[in-house]
Design an enzyme around this catalytic site. Sequence first.
Site, PDB file in Angstrom:
ATOM      1  N   VAL A   1      -4.486  64.798 -11.079  1.00 23.82           N
ATOM      2  CA  VAL A   1      -5.495  63.872 -10.552  1.00 23.82           C
ATOM      3  C   VAL A   1      -6.278  64.516  -9.405  1.00 23.82           C
ATOM      4  O   VAL A   1      -5.780  65.423  -8.732  1.00 23.82           O
ATOM      5  CB  VAL A   1      -4.852  62.541 -10.067  1.00 23.82           C
ATOM      6  CG1 VAL A   1      -4.309  61.749 -11.243  1.00 23.82           C
ATOM      7  CG2 VAL A   1      -3.750  62.788  -9.034  1.00 23.82           C
TER       8      VAL A   1
ATOM      9  N   ASP B   1       4.721  65.768  -6.331  1.00 22.92           N
ATOM     10  CA  ASP B   1       4.813  66.130  -7.744  1.00 22.92           C
ATOM     11  C   ASP B   1       6.240  66.580  -8.027  1.00 22.92           C
ATOM     12  O   ASP B   1       7.092  65.777  -8.401  1.00 22.92           O
ATOM     13  CB  ASP B   1       3.780  67.219  -8.035  1.00 22.92           C
ATOM     14  CG  ASP B   1       3.755  67.622  -9.500  1.00 22.92           C
ATOM     15  OD1 ASP B   1       4.536  67.069 -10.283  1.00 22.92           O
ATOM     16  OD2 ASP B   1       2.944  68.503  -9.862  1.00 22.92           O
TER      17      ASP B   1
HETATM   18  P1  IMP Z   1       5.001  69.503  -5.109  1.00 20.49           P
HETATM   19  O1  IMP Z   1       5.613  70.525  -4.222  1.00 20.49           O
HETATM   20  O2  IMP Z   1       5.142  69.877  -6.567  1.00 20.49           O
HETATM   21  O3  IMP Z   1       5.468  68.096  -4.833  1.00 20.49           O
HETATM   22  O4  IMP Z   1       3.417  69.595  -4.883  1.00 20.49           O
HETATM   23  C1  IMP Z   1       2.797  68.965  -3.834  1.00 20.49           C
HETATM   24  C2  IMP Z   1       1.387  69.463  -3.645  1.00 20.49           C
HETATM   25  O5  IMP Z   1       0.800  69.919  -4.869  1.00 20.49           O
HETATM   26  C3  IMP Z   1       0.499  68.325  -3.185  1.00 20.49           C
HETATM   27  O6  IMP Z   1       0.502  68.210  -1.785  1.00 20.49           O
HETATM   28  C4  IMP Z   1      -0.841  68.711  -3.759  1.00 20.49           C
HETATM   29  O7  IMP Z   1      -1.520  69.565  -2.877  1.00 20.49           O
HETATM   30  C5  IMP Z   1      -0.507  69.470  -5.026  1.00 20.49           C
HETATM   31  N1  IMP Z   1      -0.606  68.608  -6.224  1.00 20.49           N
HETATM   32  C6  IMP Z   1       0.401  68.132  -6.978  1.00 20.49           C
HETATM   33  N2  IMP Z   1      -0.060  67.376  -7.980  1.00 20.49           N
HETATM   34  C7  IMP Z   1      -1.396  67.349  -7.856  1.00 20.49           C
HETATM   35  C8  IMP Z   1      -2.456  66.697  -8.599  1.00 20.49           C
HETATM   36  O8  IMP Z   1      -2.261  65.964  -9.588  1.00 20.49           O
HETATM   37  N3  IMP Z   1      -3.715  66.903  -8.135  1.00 20.49           N
HETATM   38  C9  IMP Z   1      -3.990  67.674  -7.057  1.00 20.49           C
HETATM   39  N4  IMP Z   1      -3.046  68.300  -6.342  1.00 20.49           N
HETATM   40  C10 IMP Z   1      -1.760  68.142  -6.737  1.00 20.49           C
END
Ligand code: IMP
Length: 183
Positions: free
Chosen positions: A157, A107
Amino acid sequence: MDVKHVEHDLTTTLLDEEQIQRRLVALAAEIERDYEGKDLLLVGVLKGAVMVMADLSRALNRHVEMDWMAVSSYGSGTTSSGVVRILKDLDTDISRRHVLIAEDIIDTGLTLSWLVANLESRGPASVSICTLLRKPDAQRMSVDVRYVGFDIPNEFVVGYGLDYNGRYRNLRSICTLAPHVYG
Ligand code: IMP
């Protein structure tokens, strides 16, 4: 679990079981080519990457080892907390190993940039990333993601390992959650 059992909680099916499997088989073929003649250690990030790890590893027609890390960057909601903590470290010494991180979703990329830096400090031969899903914000991050299953819109999602408050991980498809569930 099939979508029909929680239909009222979901808005749309973004990717069904067959689309996910077909893409993972294609990614596995790329990975086989790129790592030919090299040992390969898949590192899964718990808990979301459990399904990706299970299906990607079985789509690979070669030996691989698997290990797991648990990190936390999210609270129980749908927005990033900005905090990364190791909840469970690897059991494997990764020095001089080729490491491929198997992720469910990127994300903000916060979790992964931190994880890559952490793993690189351990002296591996290489660290690359394979993610099934990538959201638009991730494209601004500095870490190079070598294998991407699908670029998806900036929506929350669930399914195929991805949860909301611990639920929906066992959905076979990847779906968007209806606003009334998290609203
Ligand atoms: P980042 O550090 O923002 O890239 O977040 C990564 C983590 O956030 C992922 O491994 C997921 O556990 C969680 N995450 C991010 N987006 C989603 C989503 O749309 N649905 C569920 N979990 C999410």
